[in-house]
Design an enzyme around this catalytic site. Structure first.
Site, PDB file in Angstrom:
ATOM      1  N   HIS A   1      -1.815   2.304  -2.870  1.00 16.66           N
ATOM      2  CA  HIS A   1      -1.285   0.918  -2.667  1.00 16.66           C
ATOM      3  C   HIS A   1      -2.235  -0.065  -3.072  1.00 16.66           C
ATOM      4  O   HIS A   1      -2.139  -0.849  -3.988  1.00 16.66           O
ATOM      5  CB  HIS A   1      -0.682   0.841  -1.433  1.00 16.66           C
ATOM      6  CG  HIS A   1       0.022  -0.597  -1.269  1.00 16.66           C
ATOM      7  ND1 HIS A   1      -0.741  -1.848  -1.280  1.00 16.66           N
ATOM      8  CD2 HIS A   1       1.373  -1.021  -1.364  1.00 16.66           C
ATOM      9  CE1 HIS A   1       0.317  -2.865  -1.213  1.00 16.66           C
ATOM     10  NE2 HIS A   1       1.423  -2.435  -1.103  1.00 16.66           N
ATOM     11  N   GLY A   2      -3.510  -0.122  -2.465  1.00 15.64           N
ATOM     12  CA  GLY A   2      -4.579  -0.810  -2.426  1.00 15.64           C
ATOM     13  C   GLY A   2      -4.666  -1.939  -1.787  1.00 15.64           C
ATOM     14  O   GLY A   2      -5.734  -2.576  -1.391  1.00 15.64           O
ATOM     15  N   ASP A   3      -3.553  -2.223  -0.978  1.00 10.53           N
ATOM     16  CA  ASP A   3      -3.399  -3.228   0.245  1.00 10.53           C
ATOM     17  C   ASP A   3      -2.261  -2.845   1.173  1.00 10.53           C
ATOM     18  O   ASP A   3      -1.295  -3.477   1.022  1.00 10.53           O
ATOM     19  CB  ASP A   3      -3.283  -4.734  -0.412  1.00 10.53           C
ATOM     20  CG  ASP A   3      -3.115  -5.863   0.666  1.00 10.53           C
ATOM     21  OD1 ASP A   3      -3.524  -5.286   1.839  1.00 10.53           O
ATOM     22  OD2 ASP A   3      -2.995  -7.049   0.515  1.00 10.53           O
ATOM     23  N   ALA A   4      -2.625  -1.685   1.804  1.00  9.66           N
ATOM     24  CA  ALA A   4      -1.461  -0.950   2.722  1.00  9.66           C
ATOM     25  C   ALA A   4      -1.237  -1.629   3.758  1.00  9.66           C
ATOM     26  O   ALA A   4      -0.609  -0.839   4.682  1.00  9.66           O
ATOM     27  CB  ALA A   4      -1.907   0.483   2.453  1.00  9.66           C
TER      28      ALA A   4
ATOM     29  N   ASN B   1       3.095  -5.387   3.782  1.00  9.87           N
ATOM     30  CA  ASN B   1       3.489  -5.038   2.511  1.00  9.87           C
ATOM     31  C   ASN B   1       4.412  -3.721   2.495  1.00  9.87           C
ATOM     32  O   ASN B   1       4.604  -3.261   0.996  1.00  9.87           O
ATOM     33  CB  ASN B   1       2.148  -4.796   1.461  1.00  9.87           C
ATOM     34  CG  ASN B   1       1.330  -6.026   1.441  1.00  9.87           C
ATOM     35  OD1 ASN B   1       1.977  -7.198   1.397  1.00  9.87           O
ATOM     36  ND2 ASN B   1       0.120  -5.797   1.328  1.00  9.87           N
TER      37      ASN B   1
END
Length: 245
Positions: free
Chosen positions: A169-172, A176
């Site tokens: 995801h990269g910003d889990a 989010n």
């Protein structure tokens, strides 16, 4: 990052993108960005993200990633992206569910962290690594940090061997993940850093964010819901990398 609790001035570009629909502020991030829900009298709502141009994240990059990921996973469909000399904006279709940090779910952390953990596992299993054109590995993150003038200590320059490569995801962080009325994850938002990396890069941050959002004691419950045993070495490394960059 938080749900706005005081009146928010709606930027003119958001008013124009709302096209006469009612505009409700739903999120403020630490970079000065705002997200609004545009609610028409008829039809489905849309979300409008607006924020200053900056080199840490890019809505253009997010739009590109969403357009790829929407073919495989429950992520927002891009309607429009644009920018001017100082700001950018991204308009997307709404998904089913509400943020895992909506008041209803903050009051039910045991259910929320299970939904987040299971949703993250599903995202990792759904997005195809071999077809993903985006990278979020340690080398690219270190290079990105250096480009922003951040020089990392030597201890962060050598990552543990990868456990399993997935499309992260990269910003889990918990906000989010979206959760539906039945308590099941229903989608993911804010994918501006999506890319291939070790799955612990996401798991470490998702579990760390439980303390910010629900209080202490929920980290391992999220990891258990994901379906793995806690890997303390990888957790510590990827949390340190996250905090440093």
């Amino acid at each position: 990052m938080s749900i706005p609790s005081a009146p928010v001035a709606v930027p003119p570009i958001v008013v124009s993108r709302a096209r006469g629909d009612r505009v409700v502020p739903v999120w403020r991030n630490e970079l000065g960005g705002l997200t609004f829900r545009a609610e028409p009298l008829e039809g489905a709502p849309r979300y409008i993200k607006w924020g200053p141009l900056q080199n840490e994240t890019s809505m253009a990059a997010e739009a590109e990633r969403l357009e790829w990921a929407v073919r495989y996973a429950a992520v927002p469909r891009v309607i429009e992206h644009g920018s001017d000399a100082t700001h950018e904006w991204l308009v997307t279709a709404a998904l089913t569910g509400e943020s895992a940090v909506a008041p209803h779910w903050v009051a039910r952390p045991a259910a929320a962290v299970v939904a987040v953990g299971r949703g993250l596992r599903a995202l990792h299993e759904t997005l195809p690594v071999g077809d993903c054109p985006f990278e979020w590995g340690v080398e690219s993150r270190i290079a990105n940090a250096a480009g922003r003038g951040i020089h990392l200590p030597e201890s962060l320059r050598k990552a543990p061997d990868a456990d399993k490569l997935v499309v992260c995801h990269g910003d889990a962080c918990c906000p989010n993940t979206l959760i539906d009325g039945a308590g099941k994850w229903s989608g993911h938002v804010d994918l501006g850093a999506l890319g291939v990396a070790d799955r612990w890069a996401d798991i470490a941050v998702a579990s760390m964010s439980t303390e910010w959002n629900y209080g202490p004691g929920w980290e391992d419950a999220l990891i258990d819901a994901y379906g793995v045993k806690p890997d303390r070495e990888r957790i510590a490394y990827y949390r340190d990398l996250w905090n440093a960059t």
